[in-house]
Design an enzyme around this catalytic site. Structure first.
Site, short mmCIF file in Angstrom:
data_model
loop_
_atom_site.label_atom_id
_atom_site.label_comp_id
_atom_site.label_asym_id
_atom_site.label_seq_id
_atom_site.Cartn_x
_atom_site.Cartn_y
_atom_site.Cartn_z
N ARG A 36 0.82 -1.21 0.00
CA ARG A 36 0.00 0.00 0.00
C ARG A 36 0.85 1.26 0.00
NH1 ARG A 36 -5.06 -1.84 3.80
NH2 ARG A 36 -6.40 -2.41 2.04
N LYS A 198 -18.16 -16.58 3.04
CA LYS A 198 -19.59 -16.52 3.27
C LYS A 198 -20.42 -15.93 2.14
CE LYS A 198 -20.48 -15.07 7.61
NZ LYS A 198 -20.13 -14.01 8.58
N GLY A 350 -9.68 -8.16 -0.25
CA GLY A 350 -8.42 -8.18 0.49
C GLY A 350 -7.72 -9.53 0.46
N GLY A 373 -12.58 -3.47 1.01
CA GLY A 373 -13.94 -2.98 1.24
C GLY A 373 -14.43 -2.07 0.14
P1 ADP Z 1 -11.94 -11.38 0.05
O1 ADP Z 1 -11.21 -10.74 1.21
O2 ADP Z 1 -11.05 -11.63 -1.11
O3 ADP Z 1 -13.21 -10.65 -0.29
P2 ADP Z 1 -13.31 -13.22 1.81
O4 ADP Z 1 -12.92 -12.40 2.97
O5 ADP Z 1 -14.72 -13.25 1.39
O6 ADP Z 1 -12.38 -12.86 0.54
O7 ADP Z 1 -12.92 -14.75 2.09
C1 ADP Z 1 -11.62 -15.16 2.39
C2 ADP Z 1 -11.61 -16.29 3.38
O8 ADP Z 1 -12.42 -17.38 2.98
C3 ADP Z 1 -10.22 -16.85 3.56
O9 ADP Z 1 -9.78 -16.58 4.87
C4 ADP Z 1 -10.38 -18.34 3.32
O10 ADP Z 1 -9.65 -19.13 4.21
C5 ADP Z 1 -11.87 -18.55 3.50
N1 ADP Z 1 -12.34 -19.74 2.79
C6 ADP Z 1 -12.23 -20.03 1.50
N2 ADP Z 1 -12.73 -21.24 1.21
C7 ADP Z 1 -13.17 -21.77 2.38
C8 ADP Z 1 -13.77 -23.01 2.75
N3 ADP Z 1 -14.03 -23.97 1.85
N4 ADP Z 1 -14.07 -23.20 4.06
C9 ADP Z 1 -13.81 -22.24 4.96
N5 ADP Z 1 -13.25 -21.05 4.68
C10 ADP Z 1 -12.91 -20.81 3.39
MG MG Z 2 -11.63 -10.77 3.32
#
Ligand code: ADP
Ligand code: MG
Length: 394
Positions: A36, A198, A350, A373
């Site tokens: 960053r 989620k 992120g 975000g």
């Molecule tokens: P981003 O930050 O890219 O938007 P998210 O915060 O939505 O992504 O999700 C990232 C998290 O999802 C990671 O910490 C990862 O470990 C978790 N994750 C991915 N696949 C699974 C899974 N099958 N079961 C549990 N957690 C998962």
């Molecule tokens: Mg995330």
């Protein structure tokens, strides 16, 4: 969406206030990943080379607002900036004081000062009018280069912009242009890859992208709510029971439109949530007591083929628990396929950005967003307050 640029305003001899996003990991005064900071250097260098005096601001961590604490001080950031810029970047302890104004007056053109953590000053998150005005008093021009903070209507982002000409920095412009290329008239086929933990975090993103993409690839933890909606047993995998109805309606909507939704058909499963768990690969249903922590090799190959052939790829959310090496292969395969795709490839989120960095593939994407975000809010189809606040006042 694009606002007036830092490239287009007179800067020579003027005082410039730049909101940056220096919210990097710091532990015991040692800065970890500097991405960053380095992402903001082009704008900083442009302003300094133009002969302006530069006052930089940023937040760092989550101190209790209005309560300065040593752990969240920006001093380590000043040290890193000094190394990059080749001169000592001094600190402004409190931007609301006459001492701050005097320090800016005394600053030679082409040099910079860094204001302490904006969260040390009460009224930052509520966009207190007096605090915004205090920032603006230090400068003649405001530059927002904090893409990662632009979804927040805070005093240092939005308040400061209300009093002086306010323009976008190069990083903000680059980020907006990248999301414009995806959410505007995307080159087809437009494939979105959604993953992460989620469904509930991403419902608005799914809804917005649904209207725009040719195909949706769903992996990661959220895939299991969709598989459950198809009546497939998901064992102990992540399942949001209260989102099954939403997942079902999305699958139906896609089917009615002839839009393809790809879900994993095989999985890397584990007997518990740990790197050294017992592990195997299964197709179809997940056995009782086991949890899927990554997409399987067959799914990774199918997803990769779709991604490589895309005209535009938008990726948000890892395909598995990539933080643990035994469950990183699916995310790595998808990252590699995006890197190999000759179309436009944009990574938002992120953890997704961290994954792409981790695999050393960032340089091979069209754009990896620096703002988790903020990128999500753009993907939801929402505007950013920090961008909306930018308007030319001479
Ligand atoms: P981003 O930050 O890219 O938007 P998210 O915060 O939505 O992504 O999700 C990232 C998290 O999802 C990671 O910490 C990862 O470990 C978790 N994750 C991915 N696949 C699974 C899974 N099958 N079961 C549990 N957690 C998962
Ligand atoms: Mg995330």
């Amino acid at each position: 969406m694009l606002k007036r640029s830092v490239n287009e305003v007179a800067l020579a001899g003027r005082r410039v206030l730049m909101r940056a996003d220096f919210n990097v990991p710091v532990q015991h005064g040692v800065v970890g990943d500097q991405t960053r900071i380095t992402a903001s250097l082009p704008t900083i260098r442009l302003i300094l080379a133009a002969g302006a005096k530069l006052v930089l601001t940023s937040h760092l961590g989550r101190p209790k607002e209005g309560k300065p604490d040593a752990e969240s001080s920006l001093r380590p950031i000043a040290a890193i900036l000094s190394q990059h810029l080749g001169f000592e970047v001094g600190m402004i302890a409190d931007p609301r004081t006459d001492a701050a104004l005097a320090a800016v007056e005394a600053l030679p053109a082409g040099r910079a000062l860094l204001v302490e953590n904006v969260r040390f000053f009460a009224g930052e998150s509520t966009n207190d009018a007096a605090l915004g005005a205090a920032y603006a008093r230090l400068a003649d021009v405001f530059v927002n280069d904090a893409f990662g903070s632009s979804h927040r209507a805070h005093a240092s982002v939005v308040g400061a912009a209300a009093h002086i000409p306010a323009v976008a920095g190069l990083l903000v412009e680059k980020e907006l242009a990248a999301f414009d290329a995806v959410l505007g008239t995307a080159k087809r086929p437009f494939v979105a890859i959604l993953g992460g933990a989620k469904v509930s975090d991403k419902i608005a993103v799914i809804d917005n992208l649904m209207e725009r993409v040719d195909a949706l690839i769903i992996g990661g933890g959220m895939a299991y709510t969709f598989l459950a909606a198809k009546g497939i047993d998901v064992g102990a995998s992540l399942l949001e029971k209260d989102r099954v109805v939403f997942a079902r309606s999305l699958l139906d909507k896609a089917a009615a439109r002839g839009m393809k939704i790809y879900l994993p058909t095989d999985h890397v499963i584990a007997d518990r949530f740990a790197a050294d768990a017992q592990r195997k690969i299964v197709s179809g249903a997940i056995p009782h007591g086991w949890m899927a922590l990554d997409i399987g090799p067959e799914s990774a190959a199918e997803f990769s083929a779709v991604i490589r052939a895309a005209g535009t790829v938008l990726w948000n959310g890892p395909m598995g628990v990539f933080e643990m090496a035994p469950f990183a292969a699916g995310t790595q395969a998808v990252a590699r396929a995006a890197a190999e795709c000759s179309g436009v490839t944009v990574v938002g989120g992120g953890d997704s950005a961290a994954a792409v960095n981790h695999f050393g593939l960032s340089e091979r994407m069209t754009h990896v967003s620096t703002g988790g975000g903020a990128s999500l809010e753009l993907l939801e189809g929402r505007g950013l307050p920090g961008v909306a606040a930018l308007q030319d006042r001479g």
